[in-house]
Structure formats: C-alpha cells, structure tokens
Write an enzyme that holds these catalytic residues in place. Sequence first.
Site, PDB file in Angstrom:
ATOM      1  N   ARG A  32       0.929  -1.136  -0.030  1.00  0.00           N
ATOM      2  CA  ARG A  32      -0.013  -0.006  -0.075  1.00  0.00           C
ATOM      3  C   ARG A  32       0.960   1.371   0.096  1.00  0.00           C
ATOM      4  O   ARG A  32       0.650   2.239  -0.578  1.00  0.00           O
ATOM      5  CB  ARG A  32      -0.915  -0.058   1.270  1.00  0.00           C
ATOM      6  CG  ARG A  32      -1.992  -1.008   1.144  1.00  0.00           C
ATOM      7  CD  ARG A  32      -2.745  -1.108   2.386  1.00  0.00           C
ATOM      8  NE  ARG A  32      -3.913  -2.115   2.276  1.00  0.00           N
ATOM      9  CZ  ARG A  32      -4.850  -2.199   3.191  1.00  0.00           C
ATOM     10  NH1 ARG A  32      -4.936  -1.571   4.172  1.00  0.00           N
ATOM     11  NH2 ARG A  32      -5.608  -3.077   2.988  1.00  0.00           N
ATOM     12  N   ASP A 137     -16.970   7.529   8.526  1.00  0.00           N
ATOM     13  CA  ASP A 137     -15.556   6.793   8.376  1.00  0.00           C
ATOM     14  C   ASP A 137     -14.483   7.704   8.491  1.00  0.00           C
ATOM     15  O   ASP A 137     -14.701   8.715   7.832  1.00  0.00           O
ATOM     16  CB  ASP A 137     -16.004   5.939   7.066  1.00  0.00           C
ATOM     17  CG  ASP A 137     -14.724   4.791   6.810  1.00  0.00           C
ATOM     18  OD1 ASP A 137     -15.307   3.644   7.266  1.00  0.00           O
ATOM     19  OD2 ASP A 137     -13.588   4.972   7.033  1.00  0.00           O
TER      20      ASP A 137
HETATM   21  C1  SAM Z   1     -13.907  -3.529   7.209  1.00  0.00           C
HETATM   22  S1  SAM Z   1     -14.744  -1.839   6.906  1.00  0.00           S
HETATM   23  C2  SAM Z   1     -16.184  -2.455   7.894  1.00  0.00           C
HETATM   24  C3  SAM Z   1     -17.163  -1.706   6.849  1.00  0.00           C
HETATM   25  C4  SAM Z   1     -18.640  -2.228   7.367  1.00  0.00           C
HETATM   26  N1  SAM Z   1     -18.949  -1.542   8.814  1.00  0.00           N
HETATM   27  C5  SAM Z   1     -18.888  -3.604   7.279  1.00  0.00           C
HETATM   28  O1  SAM Z   1     -18.936  -4.315   8.301  1.00  0.00           O
HETATM   29  O2  SAM Z   1     -19.024  -4.045   6.250  1.00  0.00           O
HETATM   30  C6  SAM Z   1     -13.664  -1.034   8.485  1.00  0.00           C
HETATM   31  C7  SAM Z   1     -13.978   0.439   8.405  1.00  0.00           C
HETATM   32  O3  SAM Z   1     -13.286   1.118   9.646  1.00  0.00           O
HETATM   33  C8  SAM Z   1     -12.890   2.074   9.178  1.00  0.00           C
HETATM   34  N2  SAM Z   1     -11.930   2.839  10.346  1.00  0.00           N
HETATM   35  C9  SAM Z   1     -10.913   2.290  10.810  1.00  0.00           C
HETATM   36  N3  SAM Z   1     -10.402   3.121  11.912  1.00  0.00           N
HETATM   37  C10 SAM Z   1     -11.245   4.186  11.775  1.00  0.00           C
HETATM   38  C11 SAM Z   1     -11.466   5.166  12.803  1.00  0.00           C
HETATM   39  N4  SAM Z   1     -10.295   5.587  13.610  1.00  0.00           N
HETATM   40  N5  SAM Z   1     -12.545   6.092  12.709  1.00  0.00           N
HETATM   41  C12 SAM Z   1     -13.355   5.659  11.950  1.00  0.00           C
HETATM   42  N6  SAM Z   1     -13.456   4.730  10.862  1.00  0.00           N
HETATM   43  C13 SAM Z   1     -12.431   3.940  11.143  1.00  0.00           C
HETATM   44  C14 SAM Z   1     -12.063   2.152   7.946  1.00  0.00           C
HETATM   45  O4  SAM Z   1     -11.839   2.830   7.247  1.00  0.00           O
HETATM   46  C15 SAM Z   1     -12.844   0.955   7.166  1.00  0.00           C
HETATM   47  O5  SAM Z   1     -13.543   1.773   6.202  1.00  0.00           O
END
Ligand code: SAM
Length: 265
Positions: A32, A137
Amino acid sequence: MTERDFDEIAALALKHTGIVLGRHKANMVYGRIARRLRQTGYRNFADYLEYLKDNFRDESTNFINLITTNLTSFYRESHHFDFLRDTVIPELKKKSDKKVRIWSSGCSIGQEAYTIAFTLAEAHMASAFDVKILATDLDSNVVSTGAEGVYPADSLMSVPDDAVEKFFEKNRTGNQVRVKKSIRDLVHFKRLNLLEGWPMKGKFDVIFCRNVVIYFNRETQKTLFNRYADYLPVGGYLIIGHSESLNGLTDRFKSLGNTIYQKIY
Ligand SMILES: C[S@@+](CC[C@H](N)C(=O)[O-])C[C@H]1O[C@@H](n2cnc3c(N)ncnc32)[C@H](O)[C@@H]1O
C-alpha cells in the site's frame, strides 16, 4: 522497507487511526505504501516517512486512506438486518416522536448504511417517519463513494432481486448501478475519526459498528464501546461484527446473541 520504517508506520497508524499493524501485516503495508511512493516520486520508505512527518497536515489523509481496510458488502451478515426488520422496526414504529436515528459507524463505502435504509424503506418507515441514517468513516475516499452511491454492478450479488429493482438504477452500459435518490436522501455521510471528538448531539436508536474494532487494541475498544453506550438510550442497540465481542470491555450492554447488544445503563 526496513523493520524500523515499518515500526514507524505502525506507530503513526496507531496514534492517528487506532489501527494496530502487527509485523504480520508488513507485506500488506509494503504494497500500500509503495503505491504512494510511486505517486509522490519518493525512492525509499525512509524519505517518504520523513516527508510524511514534516507535512503531516497535508499528507495524513493519503496515508490514512492507505492504512484502512474497507472490505464490505450489501446485506453483509444479513441476520443483523433480519433483527432490524423483525425486532427493532416494530419498536421504532411505536415511538411517539416519530424520529429514527441510526448510525453506521466505520461505514466504508456505504453499503451497510444503504442496507439499513433498504430495510427501513421496505417496512414503509421512510415516508411516515423522520429517518436519518448517519454514515461515518475515517477514510475520506470511502465517504465520497458512499455519498455518490455508485457501485460496480457485480456488488449487487448479495442483494435480493426485488431490492435491486426497487432501490437501484443502472447506467447505460449496465456495468455500474446507483442507489436511488429517495434512499440516498436518508443517509448522511461524514468523515469522522472515532478516536477524536464526536460532534453529534442527540442519541441513536441503533449503532452499527461492525468489523471496525477488530483492527483496534483492547484499550481503544473499551473506550469506544463506552462512548457508544453514552450515545444510546437504555434499550438502544449496538450491533458489532461476527468476530467481535464486548466481553470484558464494558458491562453497560447485555448480549442478545449474534453479536447484537442492548444497552442496560
Ligand atoms: C472492514 S470496514 C467495515 C465496513 C462495514 N462496517 C462492514 O462491516 O461491512 C472497516 C472500516 O473502519 C474504518 N475505520 C478504521 N479506523 C477508523 C477510525 N479510527 N475512525 C473511523 N473509522 C475507522 C475503515 O476506514 C474501514 O472503512
């Protein structure tokens, strides 16, 4: 990328996102960040890291967007939407203020938030109630995608045919679909870092925070789950991902099974 470079990247990720990058993630991180090196013209990780630290305000968004993992789909862990339909919606229909507030926290590209909206629309909540779904997000790219509501047509694989008909429109070539405006209007996308201050004033009926805290350490998880409790009324629901648990982190919820929790105090 030396071990020292990796450790510095991991320390920055932890500080600014809460995401824990163990050494086993080194290959993923390498791929990445190497992409960003090519875009910026830096020849090695050490130089890029130097630049990142000196220009954190300008470069942090790019860095953070590379660090996050955004895997998601429509109707992911579909039993949660069955619970919304069968248990939560009948309760919401009894609310005298007719306000429905649901938060998709860590929403990625918005497919979770839109699935919530489809479920409410199918229960005829959208017109009769004041429905607002907040989708947040940390990653600014996924928030923009969510707000556009445009997805590759093959992302509809997990969507039942009747929902495809009702809630999506196809583009001319058929390779992309867009969530219809009536549904998009129910969902409000915002960039929000869960580690920072939350500007929201009111409480939510339900908070979805699925497959987000798996990337965090227990301390961050504990703080976050207790903050979610503050944003729910007694009886409100917190729904987390299939491999996540509140065990040993907070006693403010009772488990209803299937990673669904109800606030008790
Ligand atoms: C694997 S995805 C999950 C998406 C959805 N909730 C699902 O279960 O399908 C995890 C998300 O958490 C977000 N994320 C990670 N750290 C975060 C933070 N500190 N604050 C807000 N969002 C965060 C990431 O950008 C990512 O889009």
